[in-house]
Scaffold this motif. Structure first.
Motif, PDB file in Angstrom:
ATOM      1  N   ILE A 108      -0.758 -16.015 -21.134  1.00  0.00           N
ATOM      2  CA  ILE A 108      -0.753 -15.151 -22.063  1.00  0.00           C
ATOM      3  C   ILE A 108       0.801 -14.685 -22.382  1.00  0.00           C
ATOM      4  CG2 ILE A 108      -0.811 -12.490 -21.839  1.00  0.00           C
ATOM      5  CD1 ILE A 108      -3.417 -12.869 -20.381  1.00  0.00           C
ATOM      6  N   ASP A 119      -8.121 -13.843 -25.315  1.00  0.00           N
ATOM      7  CA  ASP A 119      -8.007 -14.175 -24.126  1.00  0.00           C
ATOM      8  C   ASP A 119      -9.384 -14.122 -23.197  1.00  0.00           C
ATOM      9  OD1 ASP A 119      -7.283 -13.714 -21.236  1.00  0.00           O
ATOM     10  OD2 ASP A 119      -6.803 -11.734 -21.239  1.00  0.00           O
ATOM     11  N   VAL A 139     -11.028 -15.091 -18.174  1.00  0.00           N
ATOM     12  CA  VAL A 139     -12.179 -15.142 -17.237  1.00  0.00           C
ATOM     13  C   VAL A 139     -13.357 -15.778 -17.740  1.00  0.00           C
ATOM     14  CG1 VAL A 139     -12.864 -12.723 -17.505  1.00  0.00           C
ATOM     15  CG2 VAL A 139     -13.222 -13.745 -15.170  1.00  0.00           C
ATOM     16  N   PHE A 149     -11.873  -7.679 -18.454  1.00  0.00           N
ATOM     17  CA  PHE A 149     -11.868  -7.769 -17.241  1.00  0.00           C
ATOM     18  C   PHE A 149     -12.545  -6.483 -16.418  1.00  0.00           C
ATOM     19  CE2 PHE A 149     -11.000  -7.209 -12.477  1.00  0.00           C
ATOM     20  CZ  PHE A 149     -11.272  -8.565 -12.278  1.00  0.00           C
ATOM     21  N   HIS A 159      -8.605 -21.784 -12.786  1.00  0.00           N
ATOM     22  CA  HIS A 159      -8.826 -21.203 -11.470  1.00  0.00           C
ATOM     23  C   HIS A 159      -9.756 -20.020 -11.296  1.00  0.00           C
ATOM     24  CE1 HIS A 159      -4.792 -18.700 -11.810  1.00  0.00           C
ATOM     25  NE2 HIS A 159      -5.767 -18.356 -12.502  1.00  0.00           N
ATOM     26  N   HIS A 171      -6.202  -7.147 -20.758  1.00  0.00           N
ATOM     27  CA  HIS A 171      -5.669  -7.287 -19.188  1.00  0.00           C
ATOM     28  C   HIS A 171      -4.149  -6.740 -19.291  1.00  0.00           C
ATOM     29  CE1 HIS A 171      -4.137  -9.362 -15.725  1.00  0.00           C
ATOM     30  NE2 HIS A 171      -5.531  -9.544 -15.353  1.00  0.00           N
ATOM     31  N   GLY A 213      -3.383 -17.035 -15.711  1.00  0.00           N
ATOM     32  CA  GLY A 213      -3.720 -16.378 -17.013  1.00  0.00           C
ATOM     33  C   GLY A 213      -2.385 -15.777 -17.510  1.00  0.00           C
ATOM     34  N   THR A 214      -1.691 -15.071 -16.331  1.00  0.00           N
ATOM     35  CA  THR A 214      -0.359 -14.410 -16.901  1.00  0.00           C
ATOM     36  C   THR A 214       0.297 -15.150 -17.536  1.00  0.00           C
ATOM     37  OG1 THR A 214      -0.836 -12.457 -14.824  1.00  0.00           O
ATOM     38  CG2 THR A 214       1.333 -12.743 -16.053  1.00  0.00           C
ATOM     39  N   ASP A 261      -8.600 -19.601 -18.183  1.00  0.00           N
ATOM     40  CA  ASP A 261      -8.132 -19.688 -16.771  1.00  0.00           C
ATOM     41  C   ASP A 261      -9.075 -20.856 -16.142  1.00  0.00           C
ATOM     42  OD1 ASP A 261      -6.164 -18.268 -16.956  1.00  0.00           O
ATOM     43  OD2 ASP A 261      -6.785 -16.662 -15.560  1.00  0.00           O
TER      44      ASP A 261
END
Ligand SMILES: *Cc1c(COP(=O)(O)O)cnc(C)c1O
Length: 413
Positions: free
Chosen positions: A101, A205, A208, A180, A241, A130, A97-98, A239
């Motif tokens: 983004i 975003d 999640v 989050f 994962h 986030h 995710g980082t 994401d």
């Protein structure tokens, strides 16, 4: 530790590693509700075998490994299919995710520059977004403008306050689906209206939620519109994962059009080496992260995801009902797999510590101080145990009369 002079045999190392892991969170037992998304041993096996099958291959070389290039393309296409990507929408897999983004901000910045934006760039975020946005902005010297959430306890972004924060140097505004800290989906439709009216880039975003919300909706959960079906949404992060149940190191960054995507890849003629155009932050890209994501998505299919996400939502509903019965307040109206809740009298960090003593590795939210759970399919079988331990934890905190409350801090690193 120094590198050993002579190597050690694998059998010995393997058993040492097993021993070292013995002190880690026992996530397979279902008492960890952060860091790991547990879809059970069958999915874990698919992840593991599919990962190792392409572990040595490199996503940096699509010509050498057309198999990986094709799998990545198919993963991106499946993601866009779930998130209402219009004709021409495209994207890439990233390491997480980082990374997604960061690349979305870089792309929005370069797009804005191409349109003549010249001052110090800024991005406008809800307070709940986030911190990956701040990290990326820090790297790129972009100003971050965090805007307070709506008042009234919905824990949603405030579109009009965000609109009032935009200026001619805003390269992106952000909504989360969900955020989050509270697990709440921002009013993306209203943010999209602002984005269209002001011609600003809106990034959603869905790190999640991107692979949970579409299936929750198919299962009849009232999920508001949050993706490319809204015209103001230019990019998304989702994401693999997380609720995609892929092996770690896998996310998607998605764009409404090829025209926008074109500002993402990096290319440079002026160096001594071979030409090397890279789409994302990484150079070398682990083939296993791509193959595992592709395999898990194909293994589960729509039916598999609907079944698993149904369990996640059922677990959340059970937590919700259970904690309300015990006098907790649930923050906002969560509809997916995250939930945060607080007690009017008992300090959440003290309860957290008591739960930790009882084997639960969970999380907390700071604003407002709350207990936080990120639920997996495995938790569907665990909620009775959790609530029983929550009762014991509350009892212990009551007995201590809040003595520990201010001193107990959850530890993450
Ligand atoms: C997890 C998460 C991120 C960051 O993703 P990483 O894969 O941990 O880098 C960003 N936004 C939200 C809402 C998240 O839940």
């Amino acid at each position: 530790m120094q590198l050993p002079k002579t190597g050690r045999n694998w059998a010995e190392l393997k058993s040492e590693m097993t021993e070292r892991g013995a002190g880690d969170a026992k996530w397979r037992d279902g008492k960890t509700a952060v860091y790991v998304f547990n879809a059970g041993p069958e999915v874990e096996q698919v992840q593991k075998e599919a990962y190792t099958a392409f572990m040595s291959e490199n996503g940096l070389g699509p010509a050498a490994f057309p198999s990986l290039a094709q799998m990545e393309k198919e993963v991106v296409s499946m993601a866009l299919g779930l998130l209402h990507g219009p004709e021409g929408a495209t994207g890439a897999m990233t390491s997480g995710g980082t990374d997604s983004i960061t690349m979305a901000i870089k792309t929005a910045r370069d797009f804005a520059r191409s349109k003549g934006q010249a001052g110090p760039a800024n991005i406008v975020l809800p307070q709940s977004a986030h911190l990956a946005f701040d990290k990326a902005a820090h790297l790129m010297d972009v100003e971050v403008r965090r805007v307070p959430l709506k008042t009234g306890g919905s824990f949603e972004a405030d579109p009009s306050a965000m609109a009032a924060t935009l200026d001619e140097n805003t390269i992106m505004m952000v909504g989360s689906a969900p955020n989050f800290p509270h697990g709440i989906i921002d009013p993306i439709e209203a943010l999209s209206d602002v984005a269209v009216a002001r011609d600003v880039w809106l990034h959603v975003d869905a790190c999640v939620g991107g692979f949970l919300a579409p299936f929750a909706r198919m299962n009849g959960v009232p999920v508001p519109a949050f993706d490319f079906e809204l015209p103001g949404v230019r990019s998304m992060s989702a994401d693999l994962h997380k609720y995609g149940y892929a092996a770690k190191g896998a996310s998607t960054v998605l764009f409404r059009s090829e025209e926008l995507y074109a500002y993402m890849p990096f290319d440079l003629a002026g160096w001594s080496g071979a030409p090397m155009k890279t789409p994302t932050l990484a150079g070398t890209r682990p083939g296993g992260a791509i193959s595992a994501a592709w395999a898990v998505m194909n293994h589960l299919g729509v039916e598999g995801y609907r079944r698993l996400q149904g369990k996640v939502c059922a677990a959340r509903e059970q937590v919700e009902a259970g904690v309300r019965e015990r006098g907790f307040e649930v923050l906002g109206t969560p509809v997916l797999g995250l939930i945060a809740f607080r007690h009017p009298d008992l300090h959440p960090f003290a309860i957290y510590a008591e739960l930790y003593k009882r084997g639960w590795f969970t999380s907390v939210t700071k604003e407002p101080r709350s207990l936080h759970l990120m639920l997996s399919p495995k938790h569907a079988d665990m909620i009775d145990d959790y609530l029983r331990d929550l009762d014991a934890a509350c009892e212990a905190v009551r007995a201590a009369n809040g003595a520990q409350a201010e001193t107990v801090q959850p530890r993450y690193s």
